[in-house]
Scaffold this motif. Structure first.
Motif, short mmCIF file in Angstrom:
data_model
loop_
_atom_site.label_atom_id
_atom_site.label_comp_id
_atom_site.label_asym_id
_atom_site.label_seq_id
_atom_site.Cartn_x
_atom_site.Cartn_y
_atom_site.Cartn_z
N GLU B 280 26.67 62.39 65.91
CA GLU B 280 26.21 62.63 64.53
C GLU B 280 25.72 61.29 63.98
OE1 GLU B 280 29.54 64.08 62.40
OE2 GLU B 280 29.65 65.90 63.64
N PRO B 281 24.59 61.32 63.28
CA PRO B 281 24.02 60.06 62.77
C PRO B 281 25.03 59.23 61.97
CG PRO B 281 22.53 61.88 62.34
CD PRO B 281 23.75 62.48 62.96
N LEU B 282 25.86 59.93 61.18
CA LEU B 282 26.78 59.18 60.33
C LEU B 282 27.80 58.40 61.17
CD1 LEU B 282 27.34 58.70 57.31
CD2 LEU B 282 29.15 60.41 57.49
N SER B 283 28.31 59.05 62.22
CA SER B 283 29.27 58.37 63.09
C SER B 283 28.62 57.20 63.82
CB SER B 283 29.82 59.33 64.14
OG SER B 283 30.65 60.27 63.55
N VAL B 284 27.41 57.44 64.31
CA VAL B 284 26.71 56.38 65.04
C VAL B 284 26.50 55.19 64.12
CG1 VAL B 284 24.55 55.73 66.16
CG2 VAL B 284 25.59 57.95 66.64
N LEU B 285 26.06 55.49 62.89
CA LEU B 285 25.82 54.41 61.93
C LEU B 285 27.11 53.68 61.58
CD1 LEU B 285 23.15 55.79 59.44
CD2 LEU B 285 22.91 53.99 61.16
N SER B 286 28.19 54.45 61.38
CA SER B 286 29.45 53.80 61.03
C SER B 286 29.92 52.91 62.16
CB SER B 286 30.56 54.83 60.77
OG SER B 286 30.08 55.91 60.05
N LEU B 287 29.77 53.39 63.41
CA LEU B 287 30.20 52.58 64.55
C LEU B 287 29.36 51.32 64.69
CD1 LEU B 287 31.02 54.93 67.56
CD2 LEU B 287 32.52 53.33 66.39
N LEU B 288 28.03 51.51 64.61
CA LEU B 288 27.15 50.34 64.73
C LEU B 288 27.42 49.37 63.60
CD1 LEU B 288 23.73 51.81 65.87
CD2 LEU B 288 25.43 50.57 67.20
N GLY B 289 27.77 49.92 62.45
CA GLY B 289 28.06 49.08 61.29
C GLY B 289 29.21 48.12 61.54
N ILE B 290 30.18 48.51 62.36
CA ILE B 290 31.25 47.55 62.65
C ILE B 290 31.02 46.81 63.96
CG2 ILE B 290 33.09 48.56 61.25
CD1 ILE B 290 34.18 49.89 63.64
N LEU B 291 30.28 47.44 64.86
CA LEU B 291 30.10 46.77 66.15
C LEU B 291 29.03 45.67 66.09
CD1 LEU B 291 30.41 49.83 68.57
CD2 LEU B 291 32.15 48.17 67.89
N LEU B 292 27.98 45.91 65.31
CA LEU B 292 26.91 44.90 65.26
C LEU B 292 27.35 43.57 64.63
CD1 LEU B 292 23.68 46.99 64.67
CD2 LEU B 292 24.54 45.98 66.78
N PRO B 293 28.08 43.59 63.51
CA PRO B 293 28.55 42.30 62.99
C PRO B 293 29.46 41.58 63.98
CG PRO B 293 28.87 44.01 61.36
CD PRO B 293 28.43 44.69 62.61
N LEU B 294 30.27 42.35 64.72
CA LEU B 294 31.14 41.74 65.73
C LEU B 294 30.28 41.09 66.81
CD1 LEU B 294 34.18 41.63 66.88
CD2 LEU B 294 33.32 43.34 68.47
N ASN B 295 29.25 41.81 67.19
CA ASN B 295 28.28 41.34 68.17
C ASN B 295 27.67 40.00 67.71
OD1 ASN B 295 25.39 43.01 69.70
ND2 ASN B 295 26.55 41.24 70.30
N ALA B 296 27.26 39.96 66.45
CA ALA B 296 26.66 38.74 65.89
C ALA B 296 27.70 37.61 65.85
CB ALA B 296 26.14 39.01 64.49
N PHE B 297 28.92 37.97 65.49
CA PHE B 297 30.03 37.02 65.42
C PHE B 297 30.25 36.38 66.80
CE2 PHE B 297 34.78 36.53 65.64
CZ PHE B 297 34.91 35.55 64.67
#
Lengths: 260, 400
Positions: B280-297
């Motif tokens: 579901e788009p919302l779940s994907v967005l929520s997951l990416l929302g926490i995974l991408l900053p971690l990725n950048a970190f």
């Protein structure tokens, strides 16, 4: 044109580095370059002569904007190296003895990379690349990975990288160190050609035969200070010793005596 | 910005041409779990098939008391029975020599004692190291024999078997299949994302800063008209993307592995429900929302260490401890009872582990989730700023 005015560079040492300087060393800083000024003109070769550790590389790195002067000012083609670094770099080619090439790229890719970083348009880049590859004989290995090249081949690619954007000013930092006679010859030719094309050339060395072969103007730098700066003609006519080596040693020793 | 892109593309090209980095970044995370799980699963399957094919080879010690048991197992399919000697040493040899799977020993007077309800018992000899499936079959056989005896005794007394279990209990788990599945695999997925994201960042980061310094290529890049920020960002993006690809490869690997485990059979509905929920788009967005900053970190931190280090080797020895530091909060997040709340949402990595778990299970609360986003972005921005400062520091650039 390069104008270096009252430039100094001090490095702050870490505690470990302070220890490495020995027991006599006081303070936390070293003056790698101490209040030097000189002026390089287009169509002339300016030689920076000095022993290892004299401050040659630091000076050239400041001209190339890699390091910032602690005080003083450097203008390259009228642009300040600190406030207009990108403008300076656009007009400058920099070559060292170590070739510094990406092993996993081919000469074609590498030159394209630096051409793009110099904002060259595709057609201009292709034309210039073709000319340089022909001139230097790179075509036959232009699409092979650099990693397996001989030093001579690498040196050619390195030269092409330095001048791909047709810089007005070319800086050579001990460009022949570690090279065999043939590879060194291609560098000497490059320096001469740059002069003939009206570029401003500055090169550092501690090899006297190169000084003799190339210099129009000569500066001697010793322990961070400039101890001689004049035309090479003047230098030769004022020599008190028979050879360049002996004259250089004499001038350096005289400077040491004054300072002790 | 154009220079950033030029540098990014070139760094990516180099990463993709480096076999070592490519192996660590893509091949290992993608293949390790499928291969591992396929290996385990084919071994288990082999054991099960062997157990099925051989059937259960039951020996009965010839004490003269084995008759009742013999009749009991006669009706069970897949069991072959043989009479064997009563000598314990001989029995031991039969089991250990894999001629029989189990030998039942009914002592003298067993039948009589059973009839008169006096204390008695029987022994069965087996070896648990042989085949787990057979061990289970043997234990089941013994307990169903016991139930059989109980049933016999109760009917002799004309008592209903209900006396032993007057009421049946039916347990109904209200957690959805997605929640149940999410709480199991949901803890594992973020863990692998964290680990492989870091590993995927490590090698390119070491190569792109310390490696370039060591090979003398950084100097040539610094005298190109690109600004230091262009150069840094180009490298940062390449490192971050490679961490992301590596993490995704590991997750795809795990999903393939879980397919292998269930082997097409079994109840896949929980997994499918979870996957559908995740897509579901919302779940994907929520997951990416926490995974991408971690990725950048991670990209910023590994790059920062690499810029500081004098050589590739030094960078390696400095980044390895980072790996250990990062694994702890990731594992902690997998422990039962640790939940995402307003405190744990502030702990980097742990908040990713917990947040992702709850997003996958569909139990995430908006408050802690928002705080997780904010704290992760803040950590990433700080790491990025420090990292850029390191790159602008002449001392770091000229080292080596």
């Amino acid at each position: 044109m390069i104008r270096v005015s009252n430039v100094s560079k001090t490095f702050t040492l870490s505690r470990k580095q302070q220890k490495e300087m020995g027991a006599d060393f006081q303070g936390k800083t070293v003056h790698a370059v101490d209040d030097i000024s000189f002026h390089c003109q287009p169509g002339r070769i300016f030689t920076l002569l000095g022993p290892n550790g004299a401050g040659k590389t630091t000076t050239l790195r400041m001209i190339a904007t890699i390091l910032k002067p602690s005080s003083g000012e450097i203008l390259v083609s009228g642009y300040n190296t600190v406030s207009s670094g990108a403008e300076v770099r656009r007009r400058l080619g920099f070559l060292t003895g170590g070739t510094g090439l990406y092993d996993r790229l081919t000469p074609n890719e590498l030159i394209d990379y630096f051409g793009k970083l110099n904002s060259m348009d595709a057609r201009e880049l292709a034309k210039r690349k073709d000319e340089l590859f022909t001139l230097l004989g790179i075509h036959e290995f232009a699409n092979r990975r650099i990693g397996r090249f001989s030093t001579g081949m690498k040196q050619k690619v390195s030269i092409a990288r330095t001048v791909i954007h047709d810089p007005e000013v070319v800086v050579f930092d001990e460009p022949t160190s570690g090279l065999d006679v043939i590879a060194a010859k291609s560098i000497i030719d490059l320096i001469r050609n740059s002069k003939l094309q009206g570029k401003t050339v500055i090169f550092s060395t501690h090899i006297m035969s190169e000084v003799n072969m190339l210099s129009d103007d000569l500066a001697i730098i010793h322990k961070g200070k400039m101890i001689y700066n004049n035309t090479f003609e003047q230098f030769k006519s004022g020599m008190q010793e028979a050879t360049l080596e002996d004259e250089f040693i004499r001038i350096a020793a005289a400077h040491d005596t004054i300072n002790v | 910005m154009r220079h950033t892109l030029t540098i990014f593309r070139k760094e990516l090209k180099e990463i993709l041409r480096d076999r070592r980095t490519l192996t660590v970044m893509l091949v290992i995370p993608l293949l390790i779990y499928p291969v591992l799980f396929a290996g385990i699963s084919s071994f288990v399957q082999g054991q099960e098939e062997k157990a099925d094919k051989e059937g259960l080879r039951v020996g009965l010690a010839d004490t003269g008391e084995q008759e009742g048991f013999s009749v009991f197992i006669d009706g069970i399919p897949g069991i072959q029975q043989t009479l064997v000697s009563t000598d314990t040493a001989a029995i031991r040899q039969l089991i250990q020599g894999d001629s029989l799977d189990v030998v039942f020993y009914f002592p003298e007077g067993y039948t009589q004692a059973l009839d008169s309800l006096q204390a008695t018992g029987y022994r069965y000899y087996f070896t648990s190291t042989n085949n787990e499936f057979k061990t289970n079959q043997i234990n089941t056989l013994s307990s169903s024999y016991q139930e059989h005896l109980t049933g016999l005794k109760l009917s002799e007394l004309s008592v209903s078997p209900r006396i032993l279990q007057p009421a049946d209990a039916e347990a109904i788990n209200l957690a959805s299949q997605r929640e149940q599945f999410g709480s199991v695999i949901g803890g594992i997925i973020p863990y692998f994302f964290i680990i492989f994201c870091l590993i995927g960042c490590m090698y390119p980061a070491m190569d792109l800063a310390a490696g370039e310094k060591e090979r003398g290529t950084l100097e040539t890049l610094l005298v190109a008209p690109a600004t230091r920020m262009d150069i840094y960002l180009g490298k940062f993006l390449a490192v971050a993307l490679s961490g992301f690809i590596s993490a995704m490869a590991a997750i795809i690997g795990i999903l393939i592995a879980s397919r292998i485990i269930s082997n097409g059979e079994g109840d896949m509905s929980g997994m499918m429900e979870m996957l559908n929920g995740l897509l579901e788009p919302l779940s994907v967005l929520s997951l990416l929302g926490i995974l991408l900053p971690l990725n950048a970190f991670f990209a910023a931190i590994t790059l920062m260490i690499s810029i500081y280090a004098r050589s590739f080797k030094e960078a390696q020895s400095m980044i390895t401890p980072l790996m250990i530091v990062c694994i702890f909060p990731a594992i902690f997040g997998m422990l039962p009872g640790v939940e995402l709340n307003m405190t744990t949402a502030l702990v980097p990595i742990l908040n990713v582990s917990l947040g992702a778990k709850e997003i996958i299970a569909g139990t995430i609360q908006p408050g802690p989730l928002a705080l997780t986003y904010i704290s992760l972005i803040a950590y990433a921005v700080v790491a990025l700023m420090v990292s850029v400062r390191f790159f602008n520091d002449e001392k770091n650039i000229m080292k080596g």
